[in-house]
Enzyme design. Structure first.
Site, PDB file in Angstrom:
ATOM      1  N   GLN A 216      47.354  39.007  39.873  1.00 42.34           N
ATOM      2  CA  GLN A 216      47.268  40.435  39.545  1.00 42.34           C
ATOM      3  C   GLN A 216      48.590  41.002  39.036  1.00 42.34           C
ATOM      4  O   GLN A 216      48.603  42.031  38.367  1.00 42.34           O
ATOM      5  CB  GLN A 216      46.785  41.233  40.762  1.00 42.34           C
ATOM      6  CG  GLN A 216      45.360  40.926  41.183  1.00 42.34           C
ATOM      7  CD  GLN A 216      44.310  41.444  40.201  1.00 42.34           C
ATOM      8  OE1 GLN A 216      44.587  42.283  39.353  1.00 42.34           O
ATOM      9  NE2 GLN A 216      43.100  40.932  40.308  1.00 42.34           N
TER      10      GLN A 216
ATOM     11  N   GLY B  88      42.459  30.662  38.444  1.00 38.62           N
ATOM     12  CA  GLY B  88      43.283  31.049  39.588  1.00 38.62           C
ATOM     13  C   GLY B  88      42.850  30.371  40.874  1.00 38.62           C
ATOM     14  O   GLY B  88      43.684  29.905  41.665  1.00 38.62           O
ATOM     15  N   THR B  89      41.552  30.309  41.099  1.00 46.51           N
ATOM     16  CA  THR B  89      41.030  29.696  42.323  1.00 46.51           C
ATOM     17  C   THR B  89      41.469  28.235  42.403  1.00 46.51           C
ATOM     18  O   THR B  89      41.911  27.756  43.457  1.00 46.51           O
ATOM     19  CB  THR B  89      39.488  29.787  42.342  1.00 46.51           C
ATOM     20  OG1 THR B  89      39.125  31.167  42.221  1.00 46.51           O
ATOM     21  CG2 THR B  89      38.914  29.206  43.610  1.00 46.51           C
TER      22      THR B  89
ATOM     23  N   THR C   3      39.986  16.529  30.528  1.00 40.20           N
ATOM     24  CA  THR C   3      40.432  16.827  29.165  1.00 40.20           C
ATOM     25  C   THR C   3      40.845  18.288  29.075  1.00 40.20           C
ATOM     26  O   THR C   3      40.093  19.168  29.492  1.00 40.20           O
ATOM     27  CB  THR C   3      39.294  16.531  28.165  1.00 40.20           C
ATOM     28  OG1 THR C   3      38.913  15.170  28.348  1.00 40.20           O
ATOM     29  CG2 THR C   3      39.728  16.779  26.730  1.00 40.20           C
TER      30      THR C   3
ATOM     31  N   HIS D 181      42.213  35.146  32.448  1.00 39.02           N
ATOM     32  CA  HIS D 181      41.231  36.206  32.188  1.00 39.02           C
ATOM     33  C   HIS D 181      41.595  37.562  32.779  1.00 39.02           C
ATOM     34  O   HIS D 181      40.927  38.557  32.501  1.00 39.02           O
ATOM     35  CB  HIS D 181      39.821  35.764  32.609  1.00 39.02           C
ATOM     36  CG  HIS D 181      39.539  35.781  34.080  1.00 39.02           C
ATOM     37  ND1 HIS D 181      38.900  36.830  34.689  1.00 39.02           N
ATOM     38  CD2 HIS D 181      39.784  34.882  35.048  1.00 39.02           C
ATOM     39  CE1 HIS D 181      38.756  36.557  35.981  1.00 39.02           C
ATOM     40  NE2 HIS D 181      39.283  35.379  36.227  1.00 39.02           N
TER      41      HIS D 181
ATOM     42  N   CYS E 169      34.721  39.960  44.101  1.00 43.02           N
ATOM     43  CA  CYS E 169      34.256  38.780  44.811  1.00 43.02           C
ATOM     44  C   CYS E 169      33.566  39.133  46.117  1.00 43.02           C
ATOM     45  O   CYS E 169      32.775  38.367  46.625  1.00 43.02           O
ATOM     46  CB  CYS E 169      35.426  37.860  45.098  1.00 43.02           C
ATOM     47  SG  CYS E 169      36.513  37.696  43.696  1.00 43.02           S
TER      48      CYS E 169
ATOM     49  N   ASN F  24      44.786  42.328  45.041  1.00 32.53           N
ATOM     50  CA  ASN F  24      43.763  42.596  44.030  1.00 32.53           C
ATOM     51  C   ASN F  24      42.896  43.802  44.354  1.00 32.53           C
ATOM     52  O   ASN F  24      42.274  44.373  43.468  1.00 32.53           O
ATOM     53  CB  ASN F  24      42.875  41.360  43.852  1.00 32.53           C
ATOM     54  CG  ASN F  24      42.409  40.781  45.162  1.00 32.53           C
ATOM     55  OD1 ASN F  24      43.216  40.318  45.976  1.00 32.53           O
ATOM     56  ND2 ASN F  24      41.117  40.819  45.401  1.00 32.53           N
TER      57      ASN F  24
HETATM   58  C1  LIG Z   1      40.836  36.962  40.239  1.00 39.12           C
HETATM   59  C2  LIG Z   1      41.766  36.431  41.253  1.00 39.12           C
HETATM   60  C3  LIG Z   1      41.788  35.061  41.574  1.00 39.12           C
HETATM   61  C4  LIG Z   1      40.776  34.094  41.027  1.00 39.12           C
HETATM   62  O1  LIG Z   1      41.050  33.715  39.714  1.00 39.12           O
HETATM   63  P1  LIG Z   1      39.884  32.947  38.901  1.00 39.12           P
HETATM   64  O2  LIG Z   1      40.544  32.578  37.615  1.00 39.12           O
HETATM   65  O3  LIG Z   1      38.774  33.930  38.734  1.00 39.12           O
HETATM   66  O4  LIG Z   1      39.500  31.762  39.706  1.00 39.12           O
HETATM   67  C5  LIG Z   1      42.709  34.620  42.487  1.00 39.12           C
HETATM   68  N1  LIG Z   1      43.574  35.464  43.060  1.00 39.12           N
HETATM   69  C6  LIG Z   1      43.600  36.779  42.782  1.00 39.12           C
HETATM   70  C7  LIG Z   1      44.596  37.659  43.439  1.00 39.12           C
HETATM   71  C8  LIG Z   1      42.684  37.308  41.879  1.00 39.12           C
HETATM   72  O5  LIG Z   1      42.687  38.608  41.627  1.00 39.12           O
END
Ligand SMILES: *Cc1c(COP(=O)(O)O)cnc(C)c1O
Length: 389
Positions: free
Chosen positions: A181, A73-74, A239, A203, A327, A153
């Site tokens: 989320q 996500g990041t 990859t 995840h 976080c 989140n």
């Molecule tokens: C967990 C989360 C992320 C980060 O995702 P990662 O796969 O851990 O990098 C980004 N945005 C929100 C809203 C999240 O809850």
């Protein structure tokens, strides 16, 4: 009594579904080719990649060729936000976001600010809903991006995404939303909601860690921020994580198939928890909106109590919960989300986030409701804030 092992931290990460693990395993030991290779091993990997792309696309009503796979996500947030900013820097330097974004968006925006971009952080109501009128008023001639999360989140508030999408479309500004989320919990429709770019991660929906996706509407152009072999339309060279992507696809497929039923189940648990906590503990409050919230999120605050102590005591009792977001929990600052609601410092410090998954049960919630009041009482006995009240 044996100590239970109950997981109520599903907004931090989730258990990988057994069906997902099963789908992934052959891609480590049997079909382990590089998806760019010409031989049969490569073709098998490529086929799995494309089948998974279609499954991820289906969850959000996108076309498969509008999806690129990323490392999470990041990374998707960075690729989207910096990609739009750098691509359009000659057109303008103004970006609009909200004051309650995940750090993956917030810190990306802060980094762009240091490079000369100008940011507007739109405020939210005391219940955590983005003020769309303020958002529209803050649009300028040089606004090149609006990025507002699909749902929050920490406090689980669902944002007026469709309305924001309409505003963005009316002004001809690309709209990115972090839907990490929302996925698997509420309906996401990139067409109906006028979304141009959308972030997902595996995840948080019972898939593996380290794999995510970015939806990019046809016609939207990004400047790459990762350079290399040109994978994923040149936007995410490296990859492909084929097994991870297969797991992600499977997780999306399961989420899409059982969306309503799973949401109903989680909503029941949430309501049971909220009603139980507020009824049994004095000076306890719900953070966020009472109904416009994710089916799996309850976020409380308890006068006179530190969220950290609560999380540690609950862990001792066998419950995994969190304070604010995973976080920010190692920082000692109060959550920026709770502060944006207008809470005072000491109020913002006393929050407890409880987030459910389809695997949680009513019995687990009941056990939690039996345990929590005692812990809150213990902590209040030694709390100067509570005793001075
Ligand atoms: C967990 C989360 C992320 C980060 O995702 P990662 O796969 O851990 O990098 C980004 N945005 C929100 C809203 C999240 O809850």
């Amino acid at each position: 009594m044996v100590k239970p092992r109950i997981y109520f931290d599903n907004s931090a990460t989730t258990m990988v579904a057994p069906e997902v693990v099963e789908a992934m395993l052959p891609y480590y030991t049997q079909y382990y080719g590089n998806a760019s290779s010409l031989h049969t091993f490569g073709q098998e990997a490529k086929k799995a990649l494309e089948e998974s792309r279609a499954k991820v696309a289906a969850l959000i009503n996108a076309q498969p060729d509008e999806i690129i796979f990323t490392g999470g996500g990041t990374e998707s947030d960075n690729i989207a936000i910096k990609g739009i900013a750098y691509r359009n820097r000659t057109k303008g330097k103004h970006i609009i976001t909200s004051s309650i974004e995940h750090p993956a968006v917030l810190e990306t925006c802060r980094a762009l600010e240091k490079e000369g971009f100008e940011l507007t952080y739109v405020r939210v109501s005391s219940e955590g809903i983005v003020d769309t009128q303020e958002l529209e008023r803050s649009i300028r001639k040089d606004t090149i991006l609006i990025t507002v999360m699909h749902s929050n989140n920490e406090i689980g508030t669902i944002q007026p995404v469709e309305e924001i999408g309409e505003i963005a479309a009316r002004h001809g500004i690309p709209f990115h939303t972090d839907a990490v989320q929302s996925a698997g919990k509420i309906k996401i429709d990139v067409k109906a909601q006028h979304i141009d770019l959308l972030t997902l991660t595996a995840h948080k929906i019972h898939g593996p860690k380290g794999v995510g996706a970015l939806y990019i509407r046809k016609g939207i152009q990004l400047q790459p921020i990762i350079h290399g072999g040109g994978h994923e339309k040149g936007l995410r060279s490296s990859t492909e994580n084929v097994a991870g992507v297969v797991g992600f696809g499977k997780a999306c497929e399961i989420a899409a198939t059982n969306l309503e039923a799973n949401a109903d189940h989680m909503r029941k648990l949430r309501e049971r928890a909220i009603e139980g906590v507020l009824a049994s503990i004095e000076a306890s409050y719900l953070n966020g909106h009472r109904t416009q919230r994710l089916p799996n999120n309850a976020n409380f605050r308890f006068t006179g109590i530190e969220g950290e102590s609560l999380v540690l005591m609950l862990d001792e009792a066998g419950f995994a919960t969190s304070t604010g977001s995973a976080c920010s929990s190692h920082k000692l600052q109060p959550s920026h989300v709770l502060m944006a609601l207008g809470l005072r410092h000491e109020e913002a410090h006393g929050s407890l986030r409880v987030t459910f998954s389809r695997y949680n049960t009513e019995a687990e919630v009941d056990l939690f409701l039996q345990t929590l009041p005692g812990i809150v009482g213990e902590l209040r006995k030694i709390s100067p804030l509570w005793n001075r009240r």
